[in-house]
Design an enzyme around this catalytic site. Structure first.
Site, PDB file in Angstrom:
ATOM      1  N   ARG A 128       0.696  -1.182  -0.129  1.00 29.58           N
ATOM      2  CA  ARG A 128      -0.050   0.075   0.019  1.00 29.58           C
ATOM      3  C   ARG A 128       0.953   1.423   0.063  1.00 29.58           C
ATOM      4  O   ARG A 128       1.561   1.393   0.967  1.00 29.58           O
ATOM      5  CB  ARG A 128      -0.987  -0.129   1.467  1.00 29.58           C
ATOM      6  CG  ARG A 128      -1.918   1.116   1.055  1.00 29.58           C
ATOM      7  CD  ARG A 128      -3.072   0.970   2.300  1.00 29.58           C
ATOM      8  NE  ARG A 128      -2.263   1.345   3.512  1.00 29.58           N
ATOM      9  CZ  ARG A 128      -2.992   1.509   4.958  1.00 29.58           C
ATOM     10  NH1 ARG A 128      -4.400   0.810   4.752  1.00 29.58           N
ATOM     11  NH2 ARG A 128      -2.408   1.832   5.854  1.00 29.58           N
ATOM     12  N   SER A 157     -12.869  -4.600   0.113  1.00 28.64           N
ATOM     13  CA  SER A 157     -13.147  -4.016   1.474  1.00 28.64           C
ATOM     14  C   SER A 157     -14.726  -4.040   1.609  1.00 28.64           C
ATOM     15  O   SER A 157     -15.322  -3.735   0.645  1.00 28.64           O
ATOM     16  CB  SER A 157     -12.584  -2.730   1.616  1.00 28.64           C
ATOM     17  OG  SER A 157     -11.174  -2.873   1.718  1.00 28.64           O
ATOM     18  N   LYS A 167      -4.959   4.929   8.710  1.00 22.55           N
ATOM     19  CA  LYS A 167      -5.943   5.340   7.358  1.00 22.55           C
ATOM     20  C   LYS A 167      -6.929   6.425   7.901  1.00 22.55           C
ATOM     21  O   LYS A 167      -7.903   6.039   8.659  1.00 22.55           O
ATOM     22  CB  LYS A 167      -6.737   3.911   7.202  1.00 22.55           C
ATOM     23  CG  LYS A 167      -7.358   4.170   5.583  1.00 22.55           C
ATOM     24  CD  LYS A 167      -7.781   2.765   4.968  1.00 22.55           C
ATOM     25  CE  LYS A 167      -8.387   2.931   3.768  1.00 22.55           C
ATOM     26  NZ  LYS A 167      -8.932   1.571   3.034  1.00 22.55           N
TER      27      LYS A 167
END
Length: 883
Positions: A706, A776, A805
């Site tokens: 990521r 997700s 996040k």
């Protein structure tokens, strides 16, 4: 068995063979004789091969001499000792017996007694260490260690804690054992390389597991090698005293350790060293060149075997081994592939033979990737960058219309990434209106084609389709036997989908007598099954008769039977294929696709099964994957317009929605899902690759890249390639966050998509059938939609607030648990998970694993952090399985 029969297990001992006298009881010469017998028992002679070469990878240099490699098992291949796993398996069986009302030991009593034994072993081990501290030579030390280990084994055996353990439960628990990163991949590749070397009459690498484990069958189940390679692996260890118990139904019954006894044949360092030496001695007597021997171990019990080998490799950092090496004058040399870029096994052997240290040298490695490099540099294995694809031999007829036959076979191979080779047994003139003519290829030319392919390229699986004549059936069977071809899929083609005959004569008896006994799987449709069994057309008219047909066909010799249900006239909405593997019946059900584009479905399915077998899937797994493949192709081809006739073909390359490799689909892959974070890496002064390597060495089972920064795509691809290169050596999958293009360019295993990212459908269109796609989800509806669109797994959360996040929405553990119950694909919990709450997440939600960022990478040492997380997660899994 009935409850009464179960109860009798605890009150009666079945008559079985007496435990053999230990080889040590007859003195050193007796042990040597026993070791030689072990080597003869577990090492098989290579079959006579007449072809020149069938190497899996022609670019791979053959080793300059035969290699024999021995591996210890516990804590060498595995992450830790597995004795407790065997006891846990017995406890699980005790619980089942207790539930049925039989008289059995209390599981709590068993667990308590085991804890006492472990505690007692620890105390005895300390006394042993103190009592042997003054011993100055390894031979005397080994004699003392032998007596100690035998005494401890007898003490455990007298406890009868494994009484009533069933083979089925033991093997189920064994398959859950965590192996060290890269160990299974290396063993599997060594076995495949040896098989290819034998077929090509070249020097091979003979793999042996030499272990003091209580069960060799446990070891085999834990290693779970592909079916085509199981015979290549030799295991030398002890074994539980199994007894087959008949059931009241009169079937084959089950195997169980009815009285908890163990047949001890390999329980001390002397026995291990002498067994391995006998293996090498036998191999040297059969070889035409000097044998190179290698032994890999982790403890003091392996030191003699390691020293007996030309190259002894010590895995891990146990201080006991280092202390003993110093005491006995054994040099311990650290080996690292990156710091010693050219060293091979022969180089290490030459250093040992230089005799700079009179008492020998051991080489210490910290990772299995370093050991792999030694075999690559020796020429035993191809470099990871040069490995060849799976090979599938397609023996069938030519379809000029391209929808079926050999043309379809090769298209399917392309879809699965396999290298397809071709043998034509007949030529047909056909199109969407039907078969207009057939020209049968002469049997001698069929044999010539087979000889050419198998003596050069070789194959990992073979699909046999249209053969047309009895002579061709016999020619194909003869060549397949001659070249010892494995993983054969027989599609008994008798008529085309349009009803046209595809044979020149009745070949049913030839198929049954010549090819069925060679087949791993046979795949008749309903009319073909009726013809093969001599049944009247229409007799198979239900799931029950379809199942009966599968059972009857299994009696004709194949390993598995798949009776396809496309011709069934029962349900208008579902298509059910019946698979029988000799033990279990599987109903492979899918939606029935309403389309005229069905020409070549049988060819496609059988070839897809062969591709699965070639890549290491079991027959059952391969059949399930081929079902998914064919259903998806039919769905995507349902409006395809090719030709003007009624029998229209499919197009084999449309995107598949739910097929990923069997290793990625395994829920255990998601146990410790580590997500990288560039700011955290910068904070600790680490590169992305080094952080990932540490996490993988610590036990991360999957890595997600990521990248929060807006990097150029070329830079992201370069980073991803480096991560893939690191993880590939350990067999750990790599997922790219959001970017399907980076996934494709880097060779990563898949992509993870958020709610606002690329759609799952579009991602699948880009990535193809074998990549993994995760999605997700914050609620059940999102999860169900993602699953319906073809997601292979769901990331559910956030579980807790998190700082990594910014847009994280906390949904809590209850919603995560609801999502897990609602979908059939694996679920990974995400959001705010750390060492102190990971167990509660696993136990409270039942998810397959947890995704972590800071808990893995925002630590002084990601390896240590991941080791702690992995231990917590593994314990949670064990607790759940025993619940």
């Amino acid at each position: 068995a009935s409850a009464a029969a179960e109860a009798s297990l605890w009150t009666q001992a079945a008559g079985s063979a007496a435990i053999p006298v230990l080889p040590g009881d007859a003195g050193r010469e007796g042990r040597r004789t026993h070791a030689r017998e072990q080597a003869r028992t577990h090492t098989r002679d290579p079959p006579a091969i007449r072809c020149r070469s069938s190497s899996r990878n022609s670019s791979m240099a053959a080793p300059g001499r035969p290699v024999v490699v021995g591996f210890d098992f516990d804590s060498t291949v595995t992450e830790g000792d597995t004795c407790a796993v065997l006891v846990d398996a017995a406890v699980a069986d005790f619980r089942r017996v207790s539930i049925r009302g039989a008289v059995a030991p209390s599981p709590t009593e068993v667990e308590s007694e085991w804890e006492l034994l472990v505690e007692g072993y620890g105390a005895e081990r300390e006394r042993f260490a103190a009592g042997t501290a003054g011993i100055g030579d390894i031979a005397t030390y080994n004699e003392a260690l032998r007596e100690f280990e035998q005494a401890m084994n007898r003490k455990f055996e007298r406890s009868r804690l494994l009484k009533g353990l069933t083979l089925k439960t033991m093997e189920e628990c064994a398959r859950k054992v965590q192996l060290q990163a890269g160990s299974r991949a290396l063993l599997t590749d060594l076995l495949a390389a040896n098989k290819a070397a034998r077929a090509g009459q070249r020097h091979g690498t003979h793999v042996h597991v030499v272990s003091c484990s209580w069960s060799g069958r446990f070891i085999r189940a834990a290693l779970d090698t592909p079916a085509s390679l199981k015979e290549e692996l030799a295991v030398h260890s002890n074994e539980l005293a199994w007894v087959t118990q008949k059931s009241h139904k009169g079937d084959e019954g089950r195997e169980l350790c009815i009285d908890g006894r163990i047949h001890f044949t390999m329980e001390d360092p002397i026995a291990k060293a002498e067994c391995f030496s006998a293996i090498v001695e036998q191999m040297q007597g059969e070889a035409d060149a000097q044998v190179l021997s290698v032994f890999v171990g982790d403890s003091s019990g392996d030191m003699s075997a390691m020293l007996a080998a030309d190259v002894g490799i010590f895995m891990g950092k146990k201080g006991e081994v280092a202390e003993l090496c110093e005491r006995f004058g054994i040099e311990l040399v650290d080996y690292n592939a990156s710091s010693q870029p050219k060293a091979s096994l022969s180089d290490l052997a030459n250093r040992k033979n230089a005799k700079t240290t009179p008492n020998g040298i051991l080489f210490r490695c910290s990772a299995w990737s370093d050991i792999r490099k030694l075999f690559e540099r020796e020429g035993v294995l191809a470099d990871e960058e040069k490995r060849a694809p799976a090979r599938v031999l397609c023996i069938s007829g030519s379809d000029s219309g391209g929808g079926a036959g050999n043309q379809a076979d090769l298209k399917v191979c392309s879809v699965f990434g396999a290298y397809g080779t071709s043998v034509l047994a007949a030529l047909t003139a056909q199109n969407t209106h039907g078969v207009h003519d057939i020209d049968v290829v002469h049997p001698a030319f069929v044999e010539a084609q087979l000889e050419s392919v198998l003596c050069d390229i070789g194959t990992d699986a073979a699909k046999v389709g249209m053969l047309a004549t009895t002579a061709n059936v016999c020619a194909v069977a003869s060549q397949l036997q001659k070249h010892a071809v494995q993983n054969i899929v027989v599609d008994p083609v008798l008529v085309a989908s349009a009803g046209d005959s595809l044979t020149k004569e009745d070949i049913v008896q030839a198929l049954i007598s010549e090819l069925f006994p060679l087949a791993a799987v046979v795949t008749p449709n309903i009319p073909e099954a009726e013809a093969l069994l001599g049944w009247m057309p229409g007799r198979i008219n239900s799931i029950a008769t379809q199942t009966l047909a599968a059972r009857e066909l299994k009696k004709l010799g194949p390993g598995c039977v798949l009776v396809k249900g496309g011709h069934a006239r029962g349900s208008a909405d579902t298509c059910v294929d019946i698979l029988f593997d000799g033990e279990r019946i599987f109903e492979l059900s899918s939606s029935r696709i309403r389309t005229r584009c069905v020409h070549g479905t049988g060819c496609a399915m059988s070839t897809a099964i062969a591709c699965g077998l070639a890549s290491g899937l079991s027959p059952v797994q391969a059949c399930k994957c081929s079902k998914i493949y064919l259903t998806s192709v039919l769905s995507n081809s349902r409006f395809l317009c090719m030709g003007t006739g009624p029998q229209k073909p499919m197009h084999h390359h449309p995107i598949l929605k739910t097929l990923a490799s069997h290793t990625l689909k395994d829920a255990s892959r998601y146990l410790l899902y580590a997500i990288t974070d560039s700011p955290i890496n910068e904070k600790h002064g680490r590169t992305l690759a080094s952080a990932v390597r540490s996490a993988v060495l610590g036990g991360a089972t999957l890595i997600q890249i990521r990248e929060k920064k807006k990097l150029p795509t070329s830079e992201m691809c370069a980073q991803a390639r480096e991560v893939v290169r690191v993880c590939k050596r350990f067999g750990v999958p790599v997922i790219v966050n959001d970017r399907a293009d980076v996934c494709l360019a880097s060779g990563a295993d898949g992509v993870h998509l958020g709610q606002e990212d690329l759609s799952i459908t579009d991602a699948r269109a880009m990535l193809g059938p074998l990549k993994l796609i995760g999605a997700s989800a914050r609620d059940v509806d999102q999860a169900l939609e993602a699953q319906a669109n073809g997601a292979d797994y769901i990331g559910a959360g956030g579980c807790f607030p998190t700082g990594t996040k910014q847009d994280n929405v906390t949904i809590g553990l209850d919603v995560v648990a609801e999502i897990r119950k609602a979908v059939d694909v694996p679920v990974v919990a995400i959001g705010g998970i750390a060492l102190d709450n990971a167990a509660s997440v696993m136990e409270g939600t039942g998810v397959a694993g947890v995704a972590v960022v800071s808990a893995a990478f925002d630590a002084d040492d990601p390896r240590v952090a991941c080791q702690k997380l992995r231990a917590v997660l593994s314990n949670s899994c064990r607790a759940s399985s025993n619940a």
